[in-house]
Design a protein around this motif. Sequence first.
Motif, mmCIF file in Angstrom:
data_model
loop_
_atom_site.group_PDB
_atom_site.id
_atom_site.type_symbol
_atom_site.label_atom_id
_atom_site.label_comp_id
_atom_site.label_asym_id
_atom_site.label_seq_id
_atom_site.Cartn_x
_atom_site.Cartn_y
_atom_site.Cartn_z
ATOM 1 N N LYS A 80 0.842 -1.198 0.000
ATOM 2 C CA LYS A 80 0.000 0.000 0.000
ATOM 3 C C LYS A 80 0.879 1.250 0.000
ATOM 4 C CE LYS A 80 -3.806 -2.285 2.435
ATOM 5 N NZ LYS A 80 -4.615 -2.331 3.681
ATOM 6 N N LEU A 81 0.725 2.047 -1.040
ATOM 7 C CA LEU A 81 1.584 3.207 -1.227
ATOM 8 C C LEU A 81 1.279 4.335 -0.260
ATOM 9 C CD1 LEU A 81 1.376 3.363 -5.126
ATOM 10 C CD2 LEU A 81 3.232 2.389 -3.758
ATOM 11 N N ASP A 82 0.064 4.359 0.281
ATOM 12 C CA ASP A 82 -0.368 5.497 1.095
ATOM 13 C C ASP A 82 -0.689 5.113 2.537
ATOM 14 O OD1 ASP A 82 -0.361 7.160 -1.325
ATOM 15 O OD2 ASP A 82 -2.123 5.978 -1.876
ATOM 16 N N ALA A 83 -0.188 3.948 2.979
ATOM 17 C CA ALA A 83 -0.405 3.532 4.364
ATOM 18 C C ALA A 83 0.167 4.585 5.304
ATOM 19 C CB ALA A 83 0.254 2.181 4.610
ATOM 20 N N MET A 84 -0.522 4.839 6.396
ATOM 21 C CA MET A 84 -0.103 5.897 7.316
ATOM 22 C C MET A 84 0.287 5.317 8.666
ATOM 23 S SD MET A 84 -2.862 8.890 6.357
ATOM 24 C CE MET A 84 -1.907 10.197 7.118
ATOM 25 N N THR A 85 1.356 5.821 9.233
ATOM 26 C CA THR A 85 1.813 5.405 10.550
ATOM 27 C C THR A 85 0.983 6.094 11.630
ATOM 28 O OG1 THR A 85 3.402 7.212 10.798
ATOM 29 C CG2 THR A 85 4.146 5.252 9.611
ATOM 30 N N GLN A 86 1.305 5.828 12.876
ATOM 31 C CA GLN A 86 0.616 6.496 13.983
ATOM 32 C C GLN A 86 0.772 8.005 13.906
ATOM 33 O OE1 GLN A 86 1.769 5.060 17.841
ATOM 34 N NE2 GLN A 86 0.094 3.584 17.946
ATOM 35 N N ASN A 87 1.889 8.448 13.330
ATOM 36 C CA ASN A 87 2.142 9.884 13.182
ATOM 37 C C ASN A 87 1.628 10.424 11.847
ATOM 38 O OD1 ASN A 87 3.448 10.010 15.669
ATOM 39 N ND2 ASN A 87 5.411 9.445 14.768
ATOM 40 N N SER A 88 0.797 9.621 11.170
ATOM 41 C CA SER A 88 0.174 10.019 9.898
ATOM 42 C C SER A 88 1.189 10.217 8.784
ATOM 43 C CB SER A 88 -0.665 11.303 10.076
ATOM 44 O OG SER A 88 -1.704 11.095 11.016
ATOM 45 N N MET A 89 2.319 9.517 8.850
ATOM 46 C CA MET A 89 3.330 9.635 7.797
ATOM 47 C C MET A 89 3.142 8.531 6.761
ATOM 48 S SD MET A 89 6.958 10.977 9.285
ATOM 49 C CE MET A 89 7.423 9.440 10.038
ATOM 50 N N THR A 90 3.110 8.929 5.502
ATOM 51 C CA THR A 90 3.105 7.988 4.394
ATOM 52 C C THR A 90 4.549 7.590 4.080
ATOM 53 O OG1 THR A 90 3.298 9.780 2.792
ATOM 54 C CG2 THR A 90 1.059 9.106 3.412
ATOM 55 N N PRO A 91 4.766 6.572 3.239
ATOM 56 C CA PRO A 91 6.144 6.275 2.815
ATOM 57 C C PRO A 91 6.832 7.490 2.193
ATOM 58 C CG PRO A 91 4.725 4.420 2.311
ATOM 59 C CD PRO A 91 3.824 5.513 2.807
ATOM 60 N N PHE A 92 6.096 8.319 1.432
ATOM 61 C CA PHE A 92 6.663 9.519 0.822
ATOM 62 C C PHE A 92 7.220 10.450 1.890
ATOM 63 C CE2 PHE A 92 6.978 13.578 -1.197
ATOM 64 C CZ PHE A 92 7.082 13.369 -2.561
ATOM 65 N N LEU A 93 6.426 10.722 2.920
ATOM 66 C CA LEU A 93 6.864 11.650 3.970
ATOM 67 C C LEU A 93 7.867 10.998 4.914
ATOM 68 C CD1 LEU A 93 3.523 13.514 4.773
ATOM 69 C CD2 LEU A 93 5.440 14.289 3.370
ATOM 70 N N THR A 94 7.847 9.665 5.004
ATOM 71 C CA THR A 94 8.860 8.967 5.802
ATOM 72 C C THR A 94 10.241 9.171 5.181
ATOM 73 O OG1 THR A 94 7.285 7.277 6.546
ATOM 74 C CG2 THR A 94 9.630 6.714 6.649
ATOM 75 N N ALA A 95 10.319 9.047 3.857
ATOM 76 C CA ALA A 95 11.591 9.293 3.163
ATOM 77 C C ALA A 95 12.065 10.717 3.417
ATOM 78 C CB ALA A 95 11.425 9.044 1.659
#
Length: 408
Positions: A198-213
Amino acid sequence: MGIATKHCLHSPHIIHPSNTFNDRNENLDLIQATKANREDLVTSIINSDPSQTFKADSQGRTALHWATEYGYSRIAHHILSVQSRDRVTCDSGTSAVSLLDAQDERGQTALHVACNMRRENLASLYISLKTSVNISDRSGNTALHRAVRMNLETIALMLCELGADVNAVNELLWTPLHEAARTGNENIMAELIRRGSKLDAMTQNSMTPFLTAFFYYKIASRGSAYLNLESVWKTLIDAGCKLSQTDGHWTPLTAALACDSSFIAALLLFNGCHVDKSGRWGRGILQDAFSCSEPMIVKLLVLLGYIPTPDDLSHCCKQIPMYSRVFTRLRGFGSSLHKDRQEVVRWLRERREAPPSLGEWCRVSIRAAMNSASGDRPILANFKFLPIPVKLQKFLAMSDFTHYLVDG
């Protein structure tokens, strides 16, 4: 007295337990022999009492956990040889589960430990023996989480091939794709995406893989520079990630501007991302674009619906003196940054005097509708399917944008 073998020297970061003890100690068990790297005693104990392979210490760890921790490959092979015999029973007398699936008090199997300690030879052995690859530890991490986090590319690909869940989430809602974005491993990312991550899965902090990078790029030390951020971002965009998903502070566009990535900012805008009205610290996003990216991004923002304010124009005018001739020379021979910024300011003044054309407003409206219909995913490839003349398709796709780059 035993002598340490080369297996004790696998990792310079681990202090191995002493392997010197009294061989006549009748109370010696399999875990002690394993920690001491006494292959002869391990073999003897297993032959006399195979059930000891399932014995756990105070940490819930078996001898296989410890052999894996210290990288004692030969001992691990001896311990696993029991599995080729008739099923062994635990102390309780009930049928034992696979030794490879035994979990310590932290929920870790031997495969988890192998990944954590970067024991690729042992991890590949356990995978080849068909260990359960989707067991989670107490924090919810699967072996795939750990392999990707430790950047073990071969192991990660093997786990995927064996059916590891590419969308498994840990207690912080991290998926393996978040871990791949954190490390910047494009090969692992490509495999995870190919298998349906899933490209847009969000962490507890609402971060997607894009914003995690983005986050790990920003905090990376000089010695561990995240050199391929744009490539990682492009991989996610090309795969069809959402273009405007926010964690409450950042969007892909503002993140790209903050990293001075004009290429990704332009890619997002061409593909139809939302044009934010504000950037960092509550000021207009055009001001961020002028300060952090190539001047053409400013023009692109305006053509896609951003209406410059007097504050925007004032900010841009004040920024011009900062880009002196000395600075532009440092940018490289023949740099036209200073001239381009002056041109953009002149163009912005003209735009304030002349309202956008009806055609431009229609383009903005149609692109916004296409963004909504696509679920905020890239729309650049969709224009050719519109039942309209090719010239209009190119107009909507911003193919005419080069007209504005120099001439204004």
